[in-house]
Scaffold this motif. Sequence first.
Motif: not given
Length: 988
Positions: A67, A70-71, A73-76, A121
């Motif tokens: 998790e 995943d965050r 790769t989303a920019g976090d 990613g």
Amino acid sequence: MRAARRDADCEAIRAPRLYACVRFPPGGDDLRGGSATAGGAHMATRGGRAAPAVLMAARRATETDRELLDRFTAGDDAAFAALVARHTGMVLGVGRRVLPTVQDAEDACQATFLILAQKAGTVKWQASVANWLYGTARRIAARANRAARRRVRREARPAPPDVPSALDQMTGREAFAALDAELDRLPPIYREPLVLCHLEGLARDEAAARLGVPPATLKSRLDRGRKRLADALGKRGIGLGAGLLAVAATSPAGASPPRLTESVLAAVRGSPPDAVAALAREVAVTSWKLRGLLAVAAAAAGLGLALAAGTNPDPQKQTDKAEKSATKADAPPAKAGERTVRGTVLGVDGKPVAGAKIFRPALKGPRLTSPSDIVMTEVARTDAAGQFHATLTDKSPYDYLIAQAPGAGIDWVESPAGEVTLRLVPDVPIRGRVITTEGKPAPGVSVTAVGVYVPLNEKLDDYLTGWKASLHEAMSSPTKRVYVPPTAITGAATTDADGRFTLSGLGGERIVHLVVEGGGTARQNPMVITRSGFDPKPYNDVLLRKEHQDLRELNHFRGLNGPDPTLVAERGKTIEGTVLDAATGKPVAGAAVSTPTGFGDALAAVTGADGKYKLVGVAKRPKGYGVHVQMPGGGGYMSSSGTAADTDGFAPVALDIKLARGVVVTGRVIDKQTGKGVRAGVRLAPLPGNAFFGKGPGSDSYRSDKTMRSTDKDGKFRLTTIPGQSLLMVQVFGDETFNGAHLNPYRGAEPDPAHKELFRYDPDDDTWMVTAAGGSVEFLGTEHAVRVVDLKETGETDVEVTVDRGRTGRIEVQDADGKPLTGAFVAGVTASWPITYKLPESSATIYALSPDKPRTIAVYHPAKNLGAVATIRGDEKEPVVVKLAAAGTVTGRFVDADGVALAGAEVTVNARQRVFSELYRFAVKERPQTVTDAKGGFTLPAVVPGMAFYLQIRKGEQYFGGKPKLGPVTLKPGETNAFGDRTLEVLR
């Protein structure tokens, strides 16, 4: 048939069904389970509410690594910082145990996380990345150590550690090298808990939450991992065992310098030091499941020998040598449509095998007509450390990797992915002879192994015991099979002038399926048990029973053979003819023509441009011959069948067959939960009232052809059939496993809600039924979805079918004292056969549940003679606790109609519900058979309390029943039910 059975005495044996054995290429998406989160977190508050930053930090503390990635790769970026904080200590510790200076270890640590960020990613991560980080850190540290040694040589001065660590204070640096090597050798399921709990310092509950497993499961894996590690280190002469882990944890989670964490994040943001960037570039890690790295394996092998001899080798020399092998084995990045599989081949002694060949099967041409159409392509070869990598495409319809080395039996893996281990086995060659019906040698006969089966739990004795108890079930119980001719690797055979042949390399303690043909003989399909000295007679006597007449006649099955068989070859006949278009009378080229020849086998041919075919090597059949024809991929033609009478002697049989064009059905099978297509078998059954059924060639082919056609990997299918109303049936292949055995996680088929009137329910088998055209009955016990379709007379009809995984639940098996209990059999683990499994742990997942249809599960522990019945829905918030109790016992005495004691009769449980009968079928293999004594008396133990059952009595081919009937009976825990003296009469 079912109605007749219900009206009969329920004590009679329930005749086993015969299912057509149709094999399809395996496949399906790689679907992994979700994750679990830990319990509550302590949060600072502001004005009675948690500050947003603190809330976010608390959430990240309970998130899985997957998790967090995943965050990220989303920019976090903060999510990656949290992940670094979790694992930096462990990664740094790996480097400190290998590298000479703290700076070198910190560079290796940064490089490890830099690679993780680059791959964040692009990889399907597991809940925890500790395994991946550990393996990658080991590899980078080995490369960095090599560079450091070169630097030392250049500078001509030693490079001592900056700060003496616990490792450097020991005289056993080799011991730690061996520790890391043996950790690498552990299966990931055991290594990761050790890494998290010992090298990262997590509490057991924290590690369990990180991995998404119950604490009890984590504890079990820890205990097993420690034992395996201690045993492995003990073999190296290192008596500290798993205690080394405590000393090795030089930098547990959270103990790394804050400046190092900042350096790691700076490197990830795009400012890595040159040394770090160079290390990251050098190490190409393409798998998130790295295990048994080449460098580690080679170094470990060298260290083991040296330590056992009491010497003190230079571990870096071993690492340098291993790195050369690792460089050769590094796989290039996979291209689109490709996947890379890494693995290890172990020999019969459990040690890595160098030079083992890795093969993958493929078809020579567009279709399969004989075993020789399959070729084996060598895709890899193991290096000195027994390691290999293979780059595979998805084009092969046979998704196996097969390992072979001289002097050993093969091993294989189906649908390989990530990291695999192949274990060669001791070989038992098959040395046989083929003779004619006159007893003369049959030279020039081809002998090919077309399949090898490994018995359930790799216990041949269990398979053979089951053979005697239930022949039909035993023949379908092996769980590991290779359905392609392995003799393309190990070598086929042709009989010599004396009719003798030898096949080697197939492995001992297995079931081998042969095809024997050629030399003017009829094709036959013997099965061989590869056990030295095996006597097949007691098992083949089972075939003489009346209920197995269908197997003997329909499948020409002659039973089992030992590894030194004498096979009697009949003279063969030929069937030949032409396939014609029913409308034009013109020949049809490219049609597949086949006739069954034995157990799961057929002779096949493809028509030429003139539409002609020839099937050579058919056994003489006084009752006549049947031939089936279909166009691969449909081709616009419906399949069709023809029959012909026998001819005098061995004169050829002439049979022309017409093919008619039909309508096309296209569609897709979709997983309800994922929205992705799944591999499945699809077929159609015309329903009563279909006006097109039986009107023209091929329109009634359903009577003889009920074979499922396979979808592609995206779930798409294309069928040719008659117009009108039909039932579309879908059976998902499923490629998941439970304790090493095949498991299908999908719910069973339910009636089409728009046509409920067509379906009826059989409570005995928990199965829906449908009557098809021609009076045939479809039992939907193995299907996962059905749909009634009205097919257009012209054009194509497109259909989308959804299959449902339903819900999952958990059970916890406890003994009579409420303590967790491992090793129990559980029936009802999933909805599709097989439904019974042996639990390696006390807890288990139950699949394909629906809250509106609670499932009964039955549990039995043979060693402790405990059992119970429970119910699970799938919406429970906590695991269902199944507390076992003492099994019951049935006693009694039987006499026949003349009052004579019925001695030597088998007494077994005949449970009406499928879940009970399946449990008992497995459980009875673990206990001696109950047979009446000289006075007709018996004691039947091991009856699961809460299970309704009848008694089944058989002596030879005769079955007996009583009046009143011998059941149904349900026992309480520990209860003994005394039937007393009962007079029985012959049922059939």
